[in-house]
Structures are given as structure tokens and as C-alpha cells.
Design a protein around this motif. Sequence first.
Motif, PDB file in Angstrom:
ATOM      1  N   ALA A 146       0.835  -1.198   0.000  1.00 12.11           N
ATOM      2  CA  ALA A 146       0.000   0.000   0.000  1.00 12.11           C
ATOM      3  C   ALA A 146       0.869   1.246   0.000  1.00 12.11           C
ATOM      4  O   ALA A 146       1.990   1.221   0.525  1.00 12.11           O
ATOM      5  N   ALA A 147       0.392   2.310  -0.611  1.00 10.76           N
ATOM      6  CA  ALA A 147       1.051   3.627  -0.670  1.00 10.76           C
ATOM      7  C   ALA A 147       2.316   3.626  -1.541  1.00 10.76           C
ATOM      8  O   ALA A 147       3.024   4.624  -1.581  1.00 10.76           O
ATOM      9  N   VAL A 148       2.568   2.487  -2.197  1.00  7.29           N
ATOM     10  CA  VAL A 148       3.714   2.448  -3.121  1.00  7.29           C
ATOM     11  C   VAL A 148       3.168   2.504  -4.548  1.00  7.29           C
ATOM     12  O   VAL A 148       2.347   1.651  -4.924  1.00  7.29           O
ATOM     13  N   PRO A 149       3.579   3.501  -5.341  1.00  7.57           N
ATOM     14  CA  PRO A 149       3.061   3.599  -6.718  1.00  7.57           C
ATOM     15  C   PRO A 149       3.405   2.339  -7.522  1.00  7.57           C
ATOM     16  O   PRO A 149       4.442   1.714  -7.297  1.00  7.57           O
ATOM     17  N   ARG A 150       2.534   2.038  -8.484  1.00  6.99           N
ATOM     18  CA  ARG A 150       2.740   0.816  -9.288  1.00  6.99           C
ATOM     19  C   ARG A 150       3.908   0.992 -10.273  1.00  6.99           C
ATOM     20  O   ARG A 150       4.167   2.087 -10.753  1.00  6.99           O
ATOM     21  N   SER A 151       4.540  -0.144 -10.534  1.00  6.15           N
ATOM     22  CA  SER A 151       5.587  -0.170 -11.559  1.00  6.15           C
ATOM     23  C   SER A 151       5.528  -1.554 -12.202  1.00  6.15           C
ATOM     24  O   SER A 151       6.377  -2.413 -11.963  1.00  6.15           O
ATOM     25  N   LEU A 152       4.473  -1.754 -13.011  1.00  2.87           N
ATOM     26  CA  LEU A 152       4.207  -3.091 -13.561  1.00  2.87           C
ATOM     27  C   LEU A 152       4.939  -3.274 -14.891  1.00  2.87           C
ATOM     28  O   LEU A 152       4.966  -2.372 -15.728  1.00  2.87           O
ATOM     29  N   GLY A 163       9.315   1.216 -16.044  1.00  2.00           N
ATOM     30  CA  GLY A 163      10.617   1.797 -15.645  1.00  2.00           C
ATOM     31  C   GLY A 163      10.526   2.825 -14.539  1.00  2.00           C
ATOM     32  O   GLY A 163      11.543   3.451 -14.198  1.00  2.00           O
ATOM     33  N   ASN A 164       9.315   2.991 -13.969  1.00  2.25           N
ATOM     34  CA  ASN A 164       9.140   4.072 -12.977  1.00  2.25           C
ATOM     35  C   ASN A 164      10.030   3.909 -11.746  1.00  2.25           C
ATOM     36  O   ASN A 164      10.626   4.879 -11.283  1.00  2.25           O
ATOM     37  N   LEU A 165      10.068   2.685 -11.227  1.00  2.00           N
ATOM     38  CA  LEU A 165      10.867   2.455 -10.012  1.00  2.00           C
ATOM     39  C   LEU A 165      12.351   2.747 -10.285  1.00  2.00           C
ATOM     40  O   LEU A 165      12.998   3.473  -9.524  1.00  2.00           O
ATOM     41  N   THR A 166      12.834   2.201 -11.407  1.00  2.00           N
ATOM     42  CA  THR A 166      14.253   2.396 -11.751  1.00  2.00           C
ATOM     43  C   THR A 166      14.556   3.880 -11.922  1.00  2.00           C
ATOM     44  O   THR A 166      15.546   4.396 -11.383  1.00  2.00           O
ATOM     45  N   LEU A 167      13.681   4.561 -12.680  1.00  2.00           N
ATOM     46  CA  LEU A 167      13.898   5.987 -12.922  1.00  2.00           C
ATOM     47  C   LEU A 167      13.835   6.793 -11.630  1.00  2.00           C
ATOM     48  O   LEU A 167      14.659   7.681 -11.393  1.00  2.00           O
ATOM     49  N   ALA A 168      12.827   6.471 -10.797  1.00  3.85           N
ATOM     50  CA  ALA A 168      12.640   7.230  -9.556  1.00  3.85           C
ATOM     51  C   ALA A 168      13.843   7.081  -8.641  1.00  3.85           C
ATOM     52  O   ALA A 168      14.323   8.072  -8.075  1.00  3.85           O
ATOM     53  N   TYR A 169      14.347   5.859  -8.527  1.00  2.00           N
ATOM     54  CA  TYR A 169      15.491   5.654  -7.635  1.00  2.00           C
ATOM     55  C   TYR A 169      16.763   6.291  -8.207  1.00  2.00           C
ATOM     56  O   TYR A 169      17.514   6.942  -7.497  1.00  2.00           O
ATOM     57  N   CYS A 170      16.962   6.071  -9.512  1.00  2.00           N
ATOM     58  CA  CYS A 170      18.168   6.618 -10.151  1.00  2.00           C
ATOM     59  C   CYS A 170      18.188   8.140 -10.039  1.00  2.00           C
ATOM     60  O   CYS A 170      19.163   8.734  -9.568  1.00  2.00           O
ATOM     61  N   LEU A 171      17.095   8.739 -10.529  1.00  2.00           N
ATOM     62  CA  LEU A 171      17.037  10.201 -10.527  1.00  2.00           C
ATOM     63  C   LEU A 171      16.974  10.741  -9.098  1.00  2.00           C
ATOM     64  O   LEU A 171      17.629  11.728  -8.776  1.00  2.00           O
ATOM     65  N   GLY A 172      16.179  10.090  -8.273  1.00  2.00           N
ATOM     66  CA  GLY A 172      15.976  10.586  -6.908  1.00  2.00           C
ATOM     67  C   GLY A 172      17.243  10.576  -6.085  1.00  2.00           C
ATOM     68  O   GLY A 172      17.571  11.581  -5.443  1.00  2.00           O
ATOM     69  N   LEU A 173      17.954   9.455  -6.126  1.00  8.09           N
ATOM     70  CA  LEU A 173      19.174   9.355  -5.299  1.00  8.09           C
ATOM     71  C   LEU A 173      20.223  10.368  -5.736  1.00  8.09           C
ATOM     72  O   LEU A 173      20.881  10.999  -4.900  1.00  8.09           O
ATOM     73  N   ILE A 174      20.339  10.518  -7.051  1.00 10.43           N
ATOM     74  CA  ILE A 174      21.385  11.425  -7.542  1.00 10.43           C
ATOM     75  C   ILE A 174      20.928  12.889  -7.435  1.00 10.43           C
ATOM     76  O   ILE A 174      21.713  13.770  -7.083  1.00 10.43           O
ATOM     77  N   ALA A 175      19.634  13.126  -7.720  1.00  4.93           N
ATOM     78  CA  ALA A 175      19.137  14.514  -7.629  1.00  4.93           C
ATOM     79  C   ALA A 175      19.182  15.006  -6.179  1.00  4.93           C
ATOM     80  O   ALA A 175      19.495  16.176  -5.939  1.00  4.93           O
TER      81      ALA A 175
END
Lengths: 261, 280
Positions: free
Chosen positions: A96-102, A109-121
Motif C-alpha cells: 500500500a502507498a507504493v506507486p505501481r511499476s508493472l 521503468g518508474n521504479l528504476t527511474l525514480a530511484y536513479c534520478l531521486g538518489l542522484i538529484a
Amino acid sequence: MNSVLDRDRLVLSLADSDAAGAKASPGAPPAGPSASVVEMLLKDRPALDCLLRDPAWQRRLIPRLLAVAVAGFVAYGLVTTLVLNAIYFEHGYWPAAVPRSLWNRPSAGNLTLAYCLGLIAANGVCLPSFYFYGLLSGVKTTMLGVTAHALKGMAAGAVMLVGILPVYVALALSAIVFPMPEPFVTLWLVLGLSLPFIAGFWGAVCLYRGFVCLEDTIPVVRRESRGCLLRRLILAWSGCYTCVTPLMVYTLWNSLARLLP
Amino acid sequence: MHFGETLVFYLVIGLGVAVAACLSDVRTIGLGRDHDAEQHRRARLAFVALSAVLFWPLYLPLLLSSPVAPVAAPAHVAAAPQDEMAEAIAQVELELDAALSSLDGWAEDVLVSEKDRIGELRLALLAQACRIREMDSLLARAKTAGGVADFSGGASPLAAAEPRACDRRQQSERARAQNMARLEDVRRRAHADLLGTLAWIRELVSMIHLAKFTGAPASRAEELVAQIAAAVEGISAADWREESHVAQTPRPLRPAVSDVERERARGEAAAFDTAHHQTA
């Protein structure tokens, strides 16, 4: 050596061998990395710290460290997406409360993009404060040097992340193969999503050790008091980064989920 | 502002930074010399371009910092031949390196502040030696040309042959001989200055060793290293003095570092040793 100076009746006469030995002193700046950045991150971090003191090497190493970090985060993103989807399609459970990445949707690719961009940004967002903290503690450094050190910490965290990923996959497979109560599955998934932060501790340790070495640029008379402040400020910055990163990742993931449902 | 609009702005800025980062990278790393190097360079450029679009805040410090040029010695210094002066300079450099590396764990922070000036000192010593060599070769050429046998004021053969008809020539020859004698004097003084400076550095180096092993405070090392670094100013001052000396009256021979400075440093060392022994 019979130099012309000997005629001037100079008192001091040092053995040439001693002086020649001093030429190759450990304090001398290294000519360059003899190993890859990943190898140095794993085996010889003091040498990497030494290189990161040289502005020319900072310019060269920043893209390399960024490449290591991106590669590590992409690998993590792909594996975690796979694990989440496998559990979802096996047990029909998504936290729950975790956006889908099916994987069968544009959101794959949402999870990969979010983590990649988020951690570095998040690192980029916290950089000015890191530079400011460095100046506040009296360390002689530049914005470029601070960026290089921050990226070194991130790259070290990414290498550690890749290292612990197989262990996590082995644990997560048990949740996929064997029937498990929902709280356990949730635990594995939360553990998976927080892996970058667990591995990030190692990055913070590397960053701390590397940046504390710069203490020798503080004048001797103030080193003791400022050194203590420097250590506390690095810890404060690591805490600030740890708070900003999950927010950044979550915001990005949510926004991406709206853009690519 | 919505996420989509923010993303567009972010990527537009990222594109600008990516172009600048690629141009900067090409300028810094240069072009590949062979096929492998060229391929490596292209891969690096592609990565820089792509990552700069996405992570441009990390590339901003790289673009805004001034590019670091390798510190290259002047061409005339780099091609210095191996002679007596070069050997003396090399000897002093070795001793200086040994002394500076012995500061580790005692007063290593001194090096950080004086590193640039000590680098300048090395270059100044080499440049001074090169200058003396140039004067040597000029004087040797003038002597072998046969026009002037002796620069100390003796009559030239040309003047001796026709004393009355060549008054003007004689005057010019005499003036030339005087100029060459002055040049020889300048050369002698420059050589003495160089040797004096080298001896002064060796003396300071020995004082660093002495201070270290007599348990002197780190501030003493700071003073000594600062005095070594200040020798570069002595060389520069000597150069200027020699240039102005040609058009002025001759002065007594004097090393690049003044005797007053030397005596002061010796006095400080003696005072420190006395105080140290008393406290011990």
C-alpha cells in the motif's frame, strides 16, 4: 656528488640516497589511478581520496564515479522491479502507498527511474549545503572537490548495493516460491525498497573518512576544535541527505506514475 | 507549475549544460590519438552528454571551476643542460625535498600554504642558471670572434694597427670592451647570487632538520619554510638589480639573500637553541 657548492664550505651534507628516497615519499601526489574506480573503491580508498585532492583528477573522476553510481542504481532498480512484479503476479500483492511499476505497463521503468534520478538529484540538492558545511569547518576545498567527494560516497553506496543485491534476491525468492503470510511479504518488500538506504550507510562511511582527511588543510592551531566541528557537520549533512532522498524518490515515483500510469 | 512543465524546464537546462560539458570535456581530455583512444573518447563523451542532461546539477561545479592546466616549466628551463650549476640545483632540490617530506607529522600544513612559492623558487633557480648560461655563451662567442681579446680595458689588435685613423673605431671598441667587461661582471655577480641562494637554502634545510630533532614547535618550521620560499623574491630582486646595475655605478658583490636576513635567521636559531636547552 661533488657539486660546486662544496667549495663554499657548506656544513650540511646529506646522503644522496636519503634525498632520492624522499623523492618517492608517500606524501607525493600519485601519477594516476593504476586500477579502475570500482577496484579502488573496494580495495584502495585512501589512494582514491588522494586523487580526489587534485583538481585535474576531480574533473576526470566525477563522470566515472557518476557512471558507477548510475550503473549500480539501474541494476538495483531492474532487480527490484522484477521482484515486486514477481510477488504481485504470484500472490496478487502490491504494498500500500507504493506507486505501481508493472512490467506489462508503461510504468515498467518508474521504479528504476525514480530511484536513479531521486538518489542522484537529492545529492545535487544537498551539494551546496555540503560545500557550505565544509567552508564553515575551515576545510580548504572547492565546490568541485565537494562534488567529487559526494559522488565518491554515492558510488561506494552503489557498489555496496550491488554487493548485497544477490543476498536480497535469494531472500525475496523465498517469498515468491513459498506461501507466506502478508506481513512477511510486506517486510521483504519494504526491505527491498530500503536497500539503497542500508547500502547508503557504507557510502556515508566512505564519504566521512574521505572528507575527514581534508582536516589537514585546517591550520594547526584551529585543527582540534574545527576538526570536531567538521566531523559533526559531515554527520549532519549525511542525515540531511538521508532525509531528503526518500522524499525525492517518493515524489518522483508518484509524479512518474501520474505521467506513465 | 506541474511535474511535466518542471521536467521540460529541467531537461532544457540539462541540454544546455550537456553541450557545455561536452565542449569542456573535449578541451580538457583532448582528442584521441589512435583508434582505441578515439573510441574511448566517444564513449566518454556520450556518457557525459547523456548524464549531464539528467544530472546537470552535478556538472555545474565542473563547468564553473577554472580548468587546471598542467604546470609546465618554461621551454628554456626545461631544456637545461647538465653542468655544474644544474648539479648544484639538483642537489639542493633533493635536500629540500628530503627536508619538506620530513615535515610529515610535525608541520605538514606548512607545505600546503607554501607549496606554490616553493615551486616558483625551483623554477626561478633554473631560470637564473639558464640566464647565466646564456651570458656564458655570449661571452665565449665574443671572445672567440677575435674582436676583443680582453674585456678588462686592454687595446684591441685593430686599434693597435692604425691608432690615428681609427679613433672612432677605437672608441667603439673600447666601449664594447667595457660593456663586455660589465657583462662579465654581471655574470659573475649572478653566479655568486645563485650560489649564495643555494647555500642559503641548504643552510635553512639544515636548520629544519635541527629544529625537528631538537623538539622545536611547528611554528619554527613554518618560519624556516617561509624563509626558503622567500628566497624566490631574493632571486627576482637580484635580477632587477643586475638589470639596473648595467646603467648605473658598480656595487659590491652581494648574495640574493641579504646578510641581514641571514644574521637574523641565525640569531633566531641560536636564541631558540639556548631557550630550548634552558627549558630542557
